[in-house]
Design a protein around this motif. Structure first.
Motif, mmCIF file in Angstrom:
data_model
loop_
_atom_site.group_PDB
_atom_site.id
_atom_site.type_symbol
_atom_site.label_atom_id
_atom_site.label_comp_id
_atom_site.label_asym_id
_atom_site.label_seq_id
_atom_site.Cartn_x
_atom_site.Cartn_y
_atom_site.Cartn_z
ATOM 1 N N SER A 147 -4.382 4.968 -13.819
ATOM 2 C CA SER A 147 -4.560 6.241 -14.524
ATOM 3 C C SER A 147 -3.247 6.772 -15.075
ATOM 4 C CB SER A 147 -5.174 7.283 -13.581
ATOM 5 O OG SER A 147 -6.444 6.867 -13.125
ATOM 6 N N ASN A 148 -2.158 6.594 -14.332
ATOM 7 C CA ASN A 148 -0.888 7.222 -14.710
ATOM 8 C C ASN A 148 0.152 6.250 -15.243
ATOM 9 O OD1 ASN A 148 -1.777 9.815 -13.986
ATOM 10 N ND2 ASN A 148 -1.337 9.404 -11.839
ATOM 11 N N GLY A 149 -0.191 4.982 -15.359
ATOM 12 C CA GLY A 149 0.663 4.057 -16.072
ATOM 13 C C GLY A 149 1.699 3.323 -15.234
ATOM 14 N N THR A 150 2.169 2.211 -15.808
ATOM 15 C CA THR A 150 3.218 1.371 -15.232
ATOM 16 C C THR A 150 4.376 1.327 -16.212
ATOM 17 O OG1 THR A 150 1.604 0.009 -14.035
ATOM 18 C CG2 THR A 150 3.774 -0.957 -14.419
ATOM 19 N N TYR A 151 5.595 1.519 -15.695
ATOM 20 C CA TYR A 151 6.767 1.629 -16.559
ATOM 21 C C TYR A 151 7.855 0.652 -16.115
ATOM 22 C CZ TYR A 151 4.615 6.072 -17.911
ATOM 23 O OH TYR A 151 3.745 7.037 -18.355
ATOM 24 N N ILE A 152 8.515 0.043 -17.098
ATOM 25 C CA ILE A 152 9.701 -0.776 -16.854
ATOM 26 C C ILE A 152 10.870 -0.110 -17.561
ATOM 27 C CG2 ILE A 152 10.818 -3.003 -17.250
ATOM 28 C CD1 ILE A 152 8.115 -4.323 -17.075
ATOM 29 N N ASN A 153 11.848 0.341 -16.779
ATOM 30 C CA ASN A 153 13.012 1.036 -17.339
ATOM 31 C C ASN A 153 12.583 2.149 -18.292
ATOM 32 O OD1 ASN A 153 14.699 -0.733 -15.917
ATOM 33 N ND2 ASN A 153 14.760 -2.196 -17.604
ATOM 34 N N ALA A 154 11.639 2.974 -17.811
ATOM 35 C CA ALA A 154 11.155 4.182 -18.506
ATOM 36 C C ALA A 154 10.230 3.882 -19.691
ATOM 37 C CB ALA A 154 12.312 5.062 -18.971
ATOM 38 N N LYS A 155 9.895 2.624 -19.943
ATOM 39 C CA LYS A 155 8.989 2.282 -21.036
ATOM 40 C C LYS A 155 7.644 1.866 -20.470
ATOM 41 C CE LYS A 155 8.393 -0.851 -24.965
ATOM 42 N NZ LYS A 155 8.969 -1.993 -25.723
ATOM 43 N N GLU A 179 1.831 -6.586 -14.449
ATOM 44 C CA GLU A 179 0.611 -6.287 -15.202
ATOM 45 C C GLU A 179 -0.011 -5.012 -14.653
ATOM 46 O OE1 GLU A 179 -3.877 -8.125 -16.051
ATOM 47 O OE2 GLU A 179 -2.357 -9.308 -14.999
ATOM 48 N N ASP A 180 -0.258 -4.045 -15.532
ATOM 49 C CA ASP A 180 -0.959 -2.830 -15.129
ATOM 50 C C ASP A 180 -2.443 -3.152 -14.941
ATOM 51 O OD1 ASP A 180 -0.664 0.378 -15.131
ATOM 52 O OD2 ASP A 180 -2.578 -0.196 -16.030
ATOM 53 N N LEU A 181 -3.030 -2.711 -13.832
ATOM 54 C CA LEU A 181 -4.429 -3.030 -13.508
ATOM 55 C C LEU A 181 -5.370 -1.890 -13.877
ATOM 56 C CD1 LEU A 181 -3.910 -4.792 -10.046
ATOM 57 C CD2 LEU A 181 -4.161 -5.841 -12.311
ATOM 58 N N GLY A 182 -5.098 -1.264 -15.010
ATOM 59 C CA GLY A 182 -5.953 -0.168 -15.467
ATOM 60 C C GLY A 182 -5.687 1.127 -14.735
ATOM 61 N N SER A 213 0.848 -1.192 0.000
ATOM 62 C CA SER A 213 0.000 0.000 0.000
ATOM 63 C C SER A 213 0.884 1.243 0.000
ATOM 64 C CB SER A 213 -0.921 -0.001 1.222
ATOM 65 O OG SER A 213 -1.786 1.115 1.208
ATOM 66 N N VAL A 214 0.758 2.052 -1.057
ATOM 67 C CA VAL A 214 1.594 3.249 -1.232
ATOM 68 C C VAL A 214 0.703 4.470 -1.089
ATOM 69 C CG1 VAL A 214 3.161 4.474 -2.754
ATOM 70 C CG2 VAL A 214 3.102 1.974 -2.792
ATOM 71 N N HIS A 215 0.994 5.282 -0.081
ATOM 72 C CA HIS A 215 0.181 6.471 0.171
ATOM 73 C C HIS A 215 0.691 7.624 -0.687
ATOM 74 C CE1 HIS A 215 -1.729 4.376 3.483
ATOM 75 N NE2 HIS A 215 -0.534 4.059 3.943
ATOM 76 N N ALA A 216 0.301 7.593 -1.961
ATOM 77 C CA ALA A 216 0.697 8.639 -2.912
ATOM 78 C C ALA A 216 -0.473 8.879 -3.851
ATOM 79 C CB ALA A 216 1.939 8.229 -3.688
ATOM 80 N N GLU A 217 -0.813 10.144 -4.073
ATOM 81 C CA GLU A 217 -1.983 10.476 -4.886
ATOM 82 C C GLU A 217 -1.820 10.058 -6.338
ATOM 83 O OE1 GLU A 217 -2.717 14.612 -4.426
ATOM 84 O OE2 GLU A 217 -3.405 14.447 -2.336
ATOM 85 N N GLU A 218 -0.568 9.913 -6.809
ATOM 86 C CA GLU A 218 -0.341 9.551 -8.208
ATOM 87 C C GLU A 218 -0.649 8.079 -8.471
ATOM 88 O OE1 GLU A 218 2.407 10.274 -6.262
ATOM 89 O OE2 GLU A 218 2.319 12.460 -6.386
ATOM 90 N N ILE A 219 -0.718 7.285 -7.399
ATOM 91 C CA ILE A 219 -0.924 5.842 -7.529
ATOM 92 C C ILE A 219 -2.423 5.532 -7.528
ATOM 93 C CG2 ILE A 219 -0.462 3.600 -6.471
ATOM 94 C CD1 ILE A 219 2.006 4.917 -7.534
ATOM 95 N N SER A 220 -2.850 4.663 -8.441
ATOM 96 C CA SER A 220 -4.244 4.225 -8.446
ATOM 97 C C SER A 220 -4.498 3.303 -7.254
ATOM 98 C CB SER A 220 -4.563 3.496 -9.755
ATOM 99 O OG SER A 220 -4.440 4.368 -10.856
ATOM 100 N N ARG A 221 -5.774 3.112 -6.917
ATOM 101 C CA ARG A 221 -6.096 2.281 -5.758
ATOM 102 C C ARG A 221 -5.568 0.862 -5.948
ATOM 103 N NH1 ARG A 221 -9.290 3.669 -1.865
ATOM 104 N NH2 ARG A 221 -9.972 1.512 -1.541
ATOM 105 N N ARG A 222 -5.683 0.321 -7.130
ATOM 106 C CA ARG A 222 -5.082 -0.970 -7.490
ATOM 107 C C ARG A 222 -4.303 -0.712 -8.772
ATOM 108 N NH1 ARG A 222 -6.984 -5.602 -5.509
ATOM 109 N NH2 ARG A 222 -6.990 -6.629 -7.531
ATOM 110 N N HIS A 223 -3.020 -0.477 -8.623
ATOM 111 C CA HIS A 223 -2.227 0.060 -9.740
ATOM 112 C C HIS A 223 -1.613 -1.045 -10.598
ATOM 113 C CE1 HIS A 223 -0.119 3.774 -11.231
ATOM 114 N NE2 HIS A 223 0.519 2.825 -11.887
ATOM 115 N N ALA A 224 -0.913 -2.000 -9.969
ATOM 116 C CA ALA A 224 -0.205 -3.025 -10.739
ATOM 117 C C ALA A 224 -0.132 -4.326 -9.958
ATOM 118 C CB ALA A 224 1.204 -2.554 -11.098
ATOM 119 N N LEU A 225 -0.025 -5.427 -10.700
ATOM 120 C CA LEU A 225 0.133 -6.757 -10.129
ATOM 121 C C LEU A 225 1.512 -7.285 -10.495
ATOM 122 C CD1 LEU A 225 -0.910 -9.445 -8.858
ATOM 123 C CD2 LEU A 225 -1.849 -10.008 -11.109
#
Length: 263
Positions: A183-191, A178-181, A155-167
């Motif tokens: 809002s601000n995206g999931t990145y691996i090595n800036a991609k 896996e990105d769980l939909g 659990s990350v207390h940051a407004e930029e993180i979605s409630r369920r961000h990634a698995l």
């Protein structure tokens, strides 16, 4: 850890480490015969750090404390799990601890009779390197959901993180992501990725929150390999060093013998 069925649909079940499948199929760890139960209804993943309930593709309806589980959710002691109409309670089994005859806890010099179990080194760890996770480490021994919601495994207390961000899930060769939909995206090595794969040393970024993947088990194995390779060389060096004084002494004796013969 175990499942207790208060309505008697099944005897209590001790959950094993790893994947425990629940459904109507005869090969499942927990077989439920209710008509509303699917052949593979859901899975409970037990790791050294806890347990997660996961609903695979084609699984049946599952709820935890009355809240539907869309894909994966962490389990805590006392949670009520609904496998369709069948209700079970998730319980944590604690090892019994011996006490002294008077009922007092064992002193520092007394043997309680219990064997302390050494925790296994996790194969992968996420090390926080920015924002709210800076300086924190999170072992990944099973499927882990990262998000802002308090029920997430990380659990990350940051407004930029979605409630369920990634698995994030461990595999034999690394971590799948896996990105769980979000809002601000999931990145691996800036991609930016919808699904991807992480190796040791890679960066996982959830908007502005960054993690580095660390593989303690691999690092320990590599260190042991390097040490094993160095030992023969060190042994050979030590063996040669023992012969140096002997060789010097022999040379000195030969020189003295040659001088005596020459007289």
């Amino acid at each position: 850890m175990k499942l207790v069925f208060p309505n008697g649909e099944h005897v209590q079940v001790l959950l094993n480490s790893g994947v425990n499948r629940v459904g109507s199929g005869p090969d499942n760890a927990v077989v439920l015969t209710d008509p509303a139960i699917g052949e593979l209804h859901c899975e409970i993943h037990v790791t050294s750090t806890g347990a997660n309930l996961q609903v695979p593709a084609g699984g049946g309806p599952v709820s935890v404390n009355g809240k539907p589980v869309p894909d994966i959710m962490a389990l805590r002691a006392g949670d009520q799990i609904g496998f369709g109409p069948v209700v079970a309670r998730f319980a944590v089994v604690e090892a019994a601890r011996s006490v002294s005859p008077a009922g007092a806890a064992a002193g520092p010099d007394e043997d309680s009779g219990a064997t302390r179990v050494r925790m296994a080194v996790p194969k992968y760890v996420l090390r926080g390197v920015s924002g709210a996770v800076f300086g924190k480490v999170f072992p990944v021994a099973g499927p882990v959901v990262i998000g802002r919601a308090p029920e997430c495994d990380i659990s990350v207390h940051a407004e930029e993180i979605s409630r369920r961000h990634a698995l994030v899930k461990p595999t034999p060769d690394g971590l799948s992501v896996e990105d769980l939909g979000s809002s601000n995206g999931t990145y691996i090595n800036a991609k930016r990725v919808q699904q991807g794969f992480l190796n040791a040393g890679d960066e996982l970024r959830l908007d502005a929150v960054r993690f580095i993947v660390v593989a303690p088990g691999q690092e320990m194995a590599q260190q042991a390999t390097r040490q094993a390779a160095a030992e023969p060389a060190a042994a050979a060096g030590n063996g040669m060093s023992k012969w140096v004084p002997i060789m010097l002494t022999a040379a000195a004796v030969l020189v003295m013998v040659a001088l005596l013969i020459g007289r």
